[in-house]
Design a protein around this motif. Structure first.
Motif, PDB file in Angstrom:
ATOM      1  N   HIS A 104      -0.661 -11.390  -4.462  1.00  0.00           N
ATOM      2  CA  HIS A 104      -1.361 -10.521  -3.788  1.00  0.00           C
ATOM      3  C   HIS A 104      -0.569  -9.744  -2.783  1.00  0.00           C
ATOM      4  N   LEU A 105       0.675 -10.168  -2.435  1.00  0.00           N
ATOM      5  CA  LEU A 105       1.465  -9.567  -1.512  1.00  0.00           C
ATOM      6  C   LEU A 105       2.731  -8.799  -1.918  1.00  0.00           C
ATOM      7  N   VAL A 106       3.013  -8.945  -3.330  1.00  0.00           N
ATOM      8  CA  VAL A 106       4.303  -8.450  -3.686  1.00  0.00           C
ATOM      9  C   VAL A 106       3.987  -6.809  -4.038  1.00  0.00           C
ATOM     10  N   VAL A 107       5.104  -6.097  -4.324  1.00  0.00           N
ATOM     11  CA  VAL A 107       5.013  -4.591  -4.890  1.00  0.00           C
ATOM     12  C   VAL A 107       5.369  -4.721  -6.103  1.00  0.00           C
ATOM     13  N   TRP A 108       4.478  -4.227  -7.303  1.00  0.00           N
ATOM     14  CA  TRP A 108       4.975  -4.225  -8.763  1.00  0.00           C
ATOM     15  C   TRP A 108       5.411  -2.865  -9.127  1.00  0.00           C
ATOM     16  N   GLU A 109       6.783  -2.639  -9.491  1.00  0.00           N
ATOM     17  CA  GLU A 109       7.337  -1.221  -9.600  1.00  0.00           C
ATOM     18  C   GLU A 109       7.751  -1.254 -11.022  1.00  0.00           C
ATOM     19  N   ALA A 110       7.413  -0.193 -11.869  1.00  0.00           N
ATOM     20  CA  ALA A 110       8.369  -0.161 -13.178  1.00  0.00           C
ATOM     21  C   ALA A 110       9.301   0.827 -13.136  1.00  0.00           C
TER      22      ALA A 110
ATOM     23  N   GLY B  82       0.805  -0.920  -0.029  1.00  0.00           N
ATOM     24  CA  GLY B  82       0.113   0.162  -0.077  1.00  0.00           C
ATOM     25  C   GLY B  82       0.727   1.128   0.107  1.00  0.00           C
ATOM     26  N   GLY B  83       2.181   1.035   0.098  1.00  0.00           N
ATOM     27  CA  GLY B  83       3.036   2.364   0.093  1.00  0.00           C
ATOM     28  C   GLY B  83       3.244   2.911   1.523  1.00  0.00           C
ATOM     29  N   CYS B  84       2.556   2.229   2.383  1.00  0.00           N
ATOM     30  CA  CYS B  84       2.530   3.037   3.834  1.00  0.00           C
ATOM     31  C   CYS B  84       3.886   3.220   4.380  1.00  0.00           C
ATOM     32  N   ASN B  85       4.883   2.234   3.921  1.00  0.00           N
ATOM     33  CA  ASN B  85       6.422   2.553   4.801  1.00  0.00           C
ATOM     34  C   ASN B  85       7.329   2.851   3.644  1.00  0.00           C
TER      35      ASN B  85
ATOM     36  N   GLY C  37       9.222   6.062   1.783  1.00  0.00           N
ATOM     37  CA  GLY C  37      10.071   7.213   2.168  1.00  0.00           C
ATOM     38  C   GLY C  37       9.001   8.774   2.086  1.00  0.00           C
ATOM     39  N   ALA C  38       8.103   8.448   0.840  1.00  0.00           N
ATOM     40  CA  ALA C  38       7.204   9.762   0.950  1.00  0.00           C
ATOM     41  C   ALA C  38       5.852   9.694   2.036  1.00  0.00           C
ATOM     42  N   CYS C  39       5.912   8.300   2.564  1.00  0.00           N
ATOM     43  CA  CYS C  39       4.697   8.014   3.639  1.00  0.00           C
ATOM     44  C   CYS C  39       5.301   7.932   4.883  1.00  0.00           C
ATOM     45  N   HIS C  40       4.564   7.039   5.700  1.00  0.00           N
ATOM     46  CA  HIS C  40       4.918   6.899   7.124  1.00  0.00           C
ATOM     47  C   HIS C  40       6.713   6.109   7.216  1.00  0.00           C
ATOM     48  N   GLY C  41       7.304   5.880   5.843  1.00  0.00           N
ATOM     49  CA  GLY C  41       8.750   5.617   6.038  1.00  0.00           C
ATOM     50  C   GLY C  41       9.466   6.688   6.085  1.00  0.00           C
ATOM     51  N   ASN C  42       9.115   8.043   6.051  1.00  0.00           N
ATOM     52  CA  ASN C  42       9.909   9.031   6.138  1.00  0.00           C
ATOM     53  C   ASN C  42      10.874   8.930   7.526  1.00  0.00           C
ATOM     54  N   LEU C  43      11.971   9.864   7.153  1.00  0.00           N
ATOM     55  CA  LEU C  43      12.503  10.001   8.559  1.00  0.00           C
ATOM     56  C   LEU C  43      11.970  10.447   9.805  1.00  0.00           C
TER      57      LEU C  43
END
Length: 812
Positions: free
Chosen positions: A219-225, A86-89, A91-97
């Protein structure tokens, strides 16, 4: 106040009282012991009642991290994977410093213990509600039921929603029995070429455990291009073409990452492969890939184009008119191979490649001083001239210690004054690995962890300096040094982990070393750094120079290929990582093996590459591309597959040396001998570096992108054209002075040559390394008839016009 609370407070009071009133305790020991045992039995009884009530009503306020209910989701294997998906962790979200909205997760889920604690314990466990799991803030925000800056991440009732809800209902277990322990990620297919009308493909991701069992986790992996706009990727792994081209899909699950290269190619039904001449394995490997992609390589360039290209790439200057005439008139079949062999043995070859290495090794005056840059450059040049094996060259640099004047390799560390600067530079220059991203967190696109980053850096912490003298001019600039320095190892220095404060145990990249449990951390460090009295940097130097090193040969072979073909097999050339795969894996493996088998010889690999048909392909014109049915730039780019030569600007030093060769003039560099060519310049003089200098030669080099050598990266050199560069060639003082000077080689040639035709041909051979065509010659003679009275000015204008042409300015 409940009874247990009363008992607890009473117990704490009595405990304090007993320690302060010892006499009272001695006299009344029996009474106190009786009361204490009573309190303890009452507390235990009350606790059992509360525990039974919480179990029956499922209303525990604190999750049990060791809960092992079978009908629950895995926190690490599923919940964390959903958060990453979901992108939650990120750097642009809750994974930010600093996190977002008071909620911080570890970047890309690198620290599962931290994430579990934050989710289940932080802020009185407000993010998960064990009393009412459906009202958990973790679910409400992700599904958009309450305001969420990140928007909806998944819908209510979706598979992700049900998984997290099940985990919360099961009391948020941290671990479960018989949990699937992933050890390997696999994606099929691992590479695919799709010809029109086929426009989509489904990727399937599988995870293996230690027993070899596997399960589908689409259903669990992240797909990025890596290339936006080429393809669209659905949540379940369906890759659908948006336009023709090539895309690398990075499949990520927890700490596993796999790149999948997919190429969408037009049908090209009329494509017919024309067999090409094979001179060495390079041709065989690349032509096989081009055939598979239905790409027709360009034809081989003519002799005039080849000699100019070879001179610029091998020795950094264009050929003389005599050399061009001799080569064009040579009828031998192997004349190109013979010319390549002569070029790599010329002194200019050592000058040119020493200048390239000086850029990477930060050979500049501010930290090395004027004498230091000269002795360092001369050592680099002599190593290349003698064809010193590059692995031994690297060993000497990394292990270099002693006087900066008497032992030139020690100057490598003079420009790298900090521990982490040294480790990052060594990894990037010699191994092709950019470690910088792992300094604050695990590398987001590679396997390197933050601990590995600091462990590798600890090898370089012992480097220290004894400043014999420092006559710097600017007393306030602590980064300026003028004088001899002694580089040595201080074995007492130890590096501590910035986060944990523990002494770091040095570890080579990719080399796992099991700790000795019978020794303390400090003892292990000292043992690692004092094995057979070898310095810490010597350990790294020996490891990198070892022919079995998995990174060095590959990185250096790719670098040499880049300097000759002007695009790396891995690009950028110093960014080897899982998510940046080679454009041609077989080619890179061949170059690596060839380089290693021939004792890391720079000259051998240069000869091999330059003698290939691939290197000698021409740059097709627009008409050629139409005739050969080349793909448009919105299709699969043939540039990246070496189907033809690439155009690029001539580097600053080569451009200035070529202009000097045309006009017979010599550049002048303050503080250095007057006979010096640009590629023999150890470094730009510190007094004029970065300033608007009156020195025309230095200003010219700076304008055309010569780096100041402040970075250990090829990227510091700029070859982007601009108005300032145009003004330098059109109206710059240097070019106009060199062309119009009455005692230059052009004017002497005009005085010796009586025929206008002969002079026109001579100028074309000097500037463009080819004869003038009949049409060009006729047009110039016709113009000359109108300006016969001003013959000298006409020929000056001719030279000026040719050096401002694209044909001269570009390497082609």
């Amino acid at each position: 106040m409940s009874i247990p609370h009363f008992y607890w407070i009473s117990y704490r009071f009595l405990k304090q009282f007993l320690f302060t009133k010892r006499n009272f305790f001695i006299k009344n020991a029996a009474v106190i012991l009786f009361v204490f045992l009573g309190f303890k039995l009452l507390i235990a009884s009350d606790s059992q009642k509360l525990s039974r009530a919480e179990t029956n009503n499922n209303q525990s306020s604190t999750p049990n991290p060791n809960s092992s209910l079978k009908s629950t989701a895995s926190f690490r294997g599923e919940v964390m994977a959903i958060l990453a998906r979901g992108g939650c962790n990120q750097g642009a979200c809750h994974g930010n410093l600093n996190g977002k909205g008071g909620f911080k997760l570890s970047l890309r889920g690198e620290d599962s213990d931290f994430d579990y604690s934050i989710l289940t314990r932080d802020l009185q466990s407000r993010r998960v509600s064990l009393q009412n799991p459906e009202n958990s803030l973790l679910l409400l925000k992700a599904t958009g039921q309450v305001a969420h800056e990140g928007g909806v991440r998944f819908s209510k009732g979706s598979r992700e929603y049900k998984t997290i809800l099940q985990w919360i209902r099961s009391n948020c277990p941290k671990e479960i029995k018989n949990d699937f322990k992933p050890v390997k990620l696999e994606v099929v297919p691992d590479r695919q070429i799709l010809f029109d009308p086929q426009n989509s493909i489904r990727l399937n991701a599988y995870i293996y455990d230690q027993r070899g069992q596997k399960k589908n986790i689409n259903h669990l992996v992240v797909w990025e291009a890596n290339n936006v706009g080429i393809a669209d990727i659905s949540a379940d792994g369906l890759v659908k073409r948006q336009q023709f081209g090539e895309v690398v899909v990075v499949v990520r699950y927890l700490n596993f990452q796999i790149p999948i290269r997919i190429q969408f190619v037009s049908a090209k039904k009329d494509f017919i492969w024309q067999p090409r001449k094979i001179k060495n394995p390079i041709d065989q490997i690349i032509f096989a890939q081009l055939k598979e992609l239905k790409l027709s390589p360009a034809s081989v360039c003519d002799d005039a184009t080849f000699i100019r290209r070879a001179y610029l790439d091998a020795i950094g200057v264009i050929p003389s008119s005599e050399e061009v005439r001799e080569f064009l008139s040579d009828s031998r079949i192997d004349k190109r191979d013979q010319m390549i062999a002569r070029l790599v043995d010329r002194p200019e070859f050592a000058d040119f490649w020493a200048s390239k290495w000086s850029d990477l090794l930060r050979n500049e005056e501010k930290t090395l001083d004027h004498k230091g840059v000269q002795v360092f450059y001369q050592w680099i040049r002599e190593s290349i001239k003698q064809d010193y094996p590059l692995n031994e060259f690297a060993r000497d640099l990394i292990a270099g210690q002693g006087s900066s004047y008497e032992n030139p390799p020690s100057n490598f560390y003079r420009a790298l004054r900090a521990t982490y600067d040294r480790s990052e530079a060594v990894a990037q220059v010699f191994l092709g690995i950019r470690l910088q991203c792992a300094k604050c967190h695990n590398h987001p696109f590679e396997k390197w962890t933050q601990d590995e980053y600091h462990q590798f850096a600890s090898f370089f912490n012992q480097i220290d300096y004894r400043i014999v003298a420092n006559g710097r001019k600017d007393k306030f600039d602590k980064h300026e040094f003028r004088g001899e320095q002694i580089v040595y190892s201080d074995t007492k220095k130890q590096l501590k982990h910035p986060r944990t404060g523990e002494i770091l145990i040095p570890q080579l990249l990719g080399v796992k070393k099991e700790p000795d449990l019978n020794k303390s951390s400090k003892e292990q460090v000292l043992a690692s750094l004092s094995t057979e009295k070898i310095s810490s940097v010597q350990i790294v130097a020996d490891w990198i120079a070892d022919p079995a090193n998995p990174y060095f040969a590959k990185a250096q072979a790719n670098r040499i290929w880049y300097h000759l073909l002007h695009r790396g097999v891995v690009d950028p050339i110093d960014d080897f990582r899982i998510t940046n795969p080679a454009i041609n894996k077989e080619l890179l493996e061949f170059l690596e093996k060839e380089f290693r088998d021939h004792h890391f010889s720079l000259k051998h690999l240069v000869r091999l590459i330059m003698s290939s048909q691939v290197y000698q392909l021409k740059i097709p014109s627009l008409e050629d591309r139409e005739l050969q049915d080349y793909l448009s730039r919105n299709n699969l780019e043939e540039d990246s597959h070496f189907a033809h030569a690439l155009i690029r600007p001539i580097p600053a030093e080569a451009l200035l040396d070529s202009l000097a060769k045309i006009t017979g003039m010599k550049p002048s560099f303050p503080g250095f001998p007057s006979s010096l060519r640009s590629n023999q310049l150890p470094a730009i003089n510190l007094k004029i570096r970065g300033r608007a200098s009156n020195d025309l030669s230095t200003r010219f080099l700076q304008t055309f992108g010569k780096p100041n050598r402040l970075l250990s990266c090829e990227c510091e050199r700029s070859d982007d054209p601009g108005l300032i560069q145009a003004f330098q060639l059109i109206s710059g003082d240097l070019i106009n002075q060199w062309i119009t000077k009455k005692d230059n080689e052009l004017h002497r040639l005009m005085n010796r040559t009586t025929s206008n035709t002969q002079f026109i041909q001579e100028i074309y051979l000097r500037v463009l390394s080819r004869p003038a065509t009949e049409k060009e010659e006729a047009s110039l003679l016709q113009l000359l008839e109108k300006r016969e009275s001003d013959r000298i000015a006409f020929f000056e204008d001719l030279v000026w016009g040719l050096v401002n042409s694209k044909e001269f300015r570009l390497r082609h």
